[in-house]
Scaffold this motif. Sequence first.
Motif, PDB file in Angstrom:
ATOM      1  N   ILE A  61      42.804  46.771  89.431  1.00 42.85           N
ATOM      2  CA  ILE A  61      41.786  47.101  88.442  1.00 42.85           C
ATOM      3  C   ILE A  61      42.445  47.091  87.070  1.00 42.85           C
ATOM      4  CG2 ILE A  61      42.130  49.597  88.788  1.00 42.85           C
ATOM      5  CD1 ILE A  61      39.149  49.941  88.054  1.00 42.85           C
ATOM      6  N   GLU A  62      41.776  46.481  86.116  1.00 44.47           N
ATOM      7  CA  GLU A  62      42.278  46.404  84.752  1.00 44.47           C
ATOM      8  C   GLU A  62      41.160  46.770  83.785  1.00 44.47           C
ATOM      9  OE1 GLU A  62      43.620  42.458  84.133  1.00 44.47           O
ATOM     10  OE2 GLU A  62      45.184  42.526  85.685  1.00 44.47           O
ATOM     11  N   GLY A  63      41.529  47.381  82.688  1.00 44.76           N
ATOM     12  CA  GLY A  63      40.571  47.693  81.635  1.00 44.76           C
ATOM     13  C   GLY A  63      41.179  47.425  80.278  1.00 44.76           C
ATOM     14  N   ARG A  64      40.370  46.914  79.347  1.00 41.82           N
ATOM     15  CA  ARG A  64      40.838  46.665  77.984  1.00 41.82           C
ATOM     16  C   ARG A  64      39.687  46.932  77.022  1.00 41.82           C
ATOM     17  NH1 ARG A  64      41.980  41.626  78.327  1.00 41.82           N
ATOM     18  NH2 ARG A  64      44.174  41.812  78.886  1.00 41.82           N
ATOM     19  N   PHE A  65      39.953  47.769  76.005  1.00 43.24           N
ATOM     20  CA  PHE A  65      38.903  48.138  75.065  1.00 43.24           C
ATOM     21  C   PHE A  65      39.459  48.151  73.647  1.00 43.24           C
ATOM     22  CE2 PHE A  65      37.702  49.923  79.131  1.00 43.24           C
ATOM     23  CZ  PHE A  65      36.358  49.579  79.219  1.00 43.24           C
ATOM     24  N   PHE A  66      38.664  47.604  72.711  1.00 44.81           N
ATOM     25  CA  PHE A  66      39.017  47.586  71.295  1.00 44.81           C
ATOM     26  C   PHE A  66      38.269  48.727  70.611  1.00 44.81           C
ATOM     27  CE2 PHE A  66      39.295  43.340  73.037  1.00 44.81           C
ATOM     28  CZ  PHE A  66      40.519  42.895  72.592  1.00 44.81           C
ATOM     29  N   LEU A  67      39.022  49.623  69.992  1.00 46.21           N
ATOM     30  CA  LEU A  67      38.441  50.830  69.424  1.00 46.21           C
ATOM     31  C   LEU A  67      38.671  50.868  67.921  1.00 46.21           C
ATOM     32  CD1 LEU A  67      39.846  53.338  72.096  1.00 46.21           C
ATOM     33  CD2 LEU A  67      37.668  52.086  72.166  1.00 46.21           C
ATOM     34  N   ASN A  68      37.672  51.393  67.204  1.00 50.74           N
ATOM     35  CA  ASN A  68      37.803  51.626  65.763  1.00 50.74           C
ATOM     36  C   ASN A  68      38.155  50.343  65.007  1.00 50.74           C
ATOM     37  OD1 ASN A  68      37.691  53.387  63.538  1.00 50.74           O
ATOM     38  ND2 ASN A  68      39.920  53.673  63.534  1.00 50.74           N
ATOM     39  N   ALA A  69      37.526  49.222  65.394  1.00 51.44           N
ATOM     40  CA  ALA A  69      37.856  47.932  64.801  1.00 51.44           C
ATOM     41  C   ALA A  69      37.455  47.884  63.332  1.00 51.44           C
ATOM     42  CB  ALA A  69      37.164  46.811  65.564  1.00 51.44           C
TER      43      ALA A  69
ATOM     44  N   ARG B 270      32.190  35.269  76.618  1.00 48.43           N
ATOM     45  CA  ARG B 270      32.704  36.506  76.035  1.00 48.43           C
ATOM     46  C   ARG B 270      34.166  36.291  75.643  1.00 48.43           C
ATOM     47  NH1 ARG B 270      28.877  40.745  77.205  1.00 48.43           N
ATOM     48  NH2 ARG B 270      30.149  41.990  75.782  1.00 48.43           N
ATOM     49  N   LEU B 271      34.684  37.204  74.794  1.00 49.25           N
ATOM     50  CA  LEU B 271      36.066  37.133  74.297  1.00 49.25           C
ATOM     51  C   LEU B 271      36.301  35.837  73.522  1.00 49.25           C
ATOM     52  CD1 LEU B 271      37.745  38.408  77.561  1.00 49.25           C
ATOM     53  CD2 LEU B 271      37.596  39.692  75.426  1.00 49.25           C
ATOM     54  N   ARG B 272      35.249  35.357  72.851  1.00 44.58           N
ATOM     55  CA  ARG B 272      35.304  34.072  72.188  1.00 44.58           C
ATOM     56  C   ARG B 272      35.862  34.140  70.775  1.00 44.58           C
ATOM     57  NH1 ARG B 272      29.862  31.767  70.029  1.00 44.58           N
ATOM     58  NH2 ARG B 272      30.566  33.071  68.281  1.00 44.58           N
ATOM     59  N   GLY B 273      35.600  35.203  70.054  1.00 42.89           N
ATOM     60  CA  GLY B 273      35.918  35.253  68.635  1.00 42.89           C
ATOM     61  C   GLY B 273      34.708  34.922  67.800  1.00 42.89           C
ATOM     62  N   GLY B 274      34.846  35.037  66.476  1.00 46.49           N
ATOM     63  CA  GLY B 274      33.704  34.899  65.583  1.00 46.49           C
ATOM     64  C   GLY B 274      33.076  33.523  65.569  1.00 46.49           C
TER      65      GLY B 274
ATOM     66  N   LEU C 140      35.835  41.067  68.626  1.00 41.16           N
ATOM     67  CA  LEU C 140      36.044  41.368  70.038  1.00 41.16           C
ATOM     68  C   LEU C 140      35.661  42.798  70.410  1.00 41.16           C
ATOM     69  CD1 LEU C 140      39.585  39.742  70.423  1.00 41.16           C
ATOM     70  CD2 LEU C 140      37.400  38.724  71.063  1.00 41.16           C
ATOM     71  N   GLU C 141      35.216  43.593  69.424  1.00 41.61           N
ATOM     72  CA  GLU C 141      35.026  45.019  69.682  1.00 41.61           C
ATOM     73  C   GLU C 141      33.963  45.302  70.733  1.00 41.61           C
ATOM     74  OE1 GLU C 141      33.665  47.114  66.238  1.00 41.61           O
ATOM     75  OE2 GLU C 141      32.330  45.496  65.601  1.00 41.61           O
ATOM     76  N   ASP C 142      32.999  44.384  70.906  1.00 43.68           N
ATOM     77  CA  ASP C 142      31.967  44.581  71.927  1.00 43.68           C
ATOM     78  C   ASP C 142      32.320  43.936  73.260  1.00 43.68           C
ATOM     79  OD1 ASP C 142      30.443  45.987  70.111  1.00 43.68           O
ATOM     80  OD2 ASP C 142      29.285  44.237  69.484  1.00 43.68           O
TER      81      ASP C 142
END
Length: 404
Positions: free
Chosen positions: A373-381, A179-183, A390-392
């Motif tokens: 605890i950490e959270g990171r989310f990509f929104l409205n990509a 995950r978090l690999r890129g295209g 990375l949006e998923d």
Amino acid sequence: MKRTILCLGTLCALAAPIGWAGAEEAELSGSVSAELRFFPKDPKFADQDDRHFAPSIAAEPEFRWDARDDLRLTVIPFLRYDAADTEERTHWDLREANLYYEGESWDGTAGLGKVFWGVAESRHLVDIVNQSDMVEDIDGEDKLGQPMVNVNFLQDWGTIGLFVLPGFRERTFPGDSARLRGGLPVDEDQTQYESSQGKRHVDFAARYAHYFGNWDVGVSHFHGTSREPRFVTVSTPDGAALAPVYDLIDQTGVDLQYTSDAWLWKFEGIRHSGFRTSDSFYAMVGGFEYTLYGIADSDADLGLLAEYLWDGRDSGAPTTLFDRDVFTGMRLALNDVQSTEALLGLVTDTRNGEMLLFAEAERRIGDSLKAEIEGRFFLNADSNSPSASLEDDGQVTLRLNWYF
């Protein structure tokens, strides 16, 4: 914690000429952590690992040996085992392994070291000496140890630091199925360098730092192999991939911080040149942190943060997500016995509305444990943006650290 470490074999032979053989007291500390990453969504690409939970364990012991009052040996290895990304995120590194000497008006470090420059919250533009360890996290906060000889001259009018950097560390990337690999996966076997010396190219850096009243000022320059690679598409037996390309670059940076009561004003700016496919460009990040002390008649403090990020690079330079963005955030410190803190931040692209939402919180448990605890989310990509791949991969990370 103080431990007695025996002087053995070759170590004693090396220590004797500098009066080290009689030194038996050393400090052993560090941490061991258990981590669980949770990805709520399925991966975007078919060849990525489809597990939603990714457990790992890591250890970072720290060995410090004060041979004399003015001489210290530091060794800090780092090891991680990741059940989901055994190809790349399972790795080890020497974060630091160096000798430090303190003179009357100067000090020096030789070996593998870590150096941090910068003042901004959302992006560290001027911080260029160490390479980013992107398999640890894609935020660029984790750094690889850099071979260096560093001498700092300490004067009343400021500190001048000179760096000789004999050896380059390539950026690390998540594995092909991670995950978090890129295209496209990154094929590090096809890495390219502008310098014919490749990893053996010797880089140089210098920095002046001082304070003037309420101002903290830093001015730096770097010449050498860019820590930030470009990418070119290459063919592999499994299909297309990206090969990193490391150019020789020059970067001049300025970092400023102004303190006034509850206000912290911050600025970082750079001029960057050298990418063979790009013109020279400027970039900056600037803003403030305002602290509300003792909110609601409690011991807690609340910091309000805002920064603007601008980057003038063209399409020939390495891609960045932070070209015309606004960062806003809040930092809460309860100032309790457990050192409870939390940070909530949002980076918004002013042109296409993309957003990066992140949150962090930590709390001590007893004398030697800390929960995070950490959270990171990509929104409205945007579909044409690097963040689209990375949006998923939005994630929540739970971490328990044991300090010894």
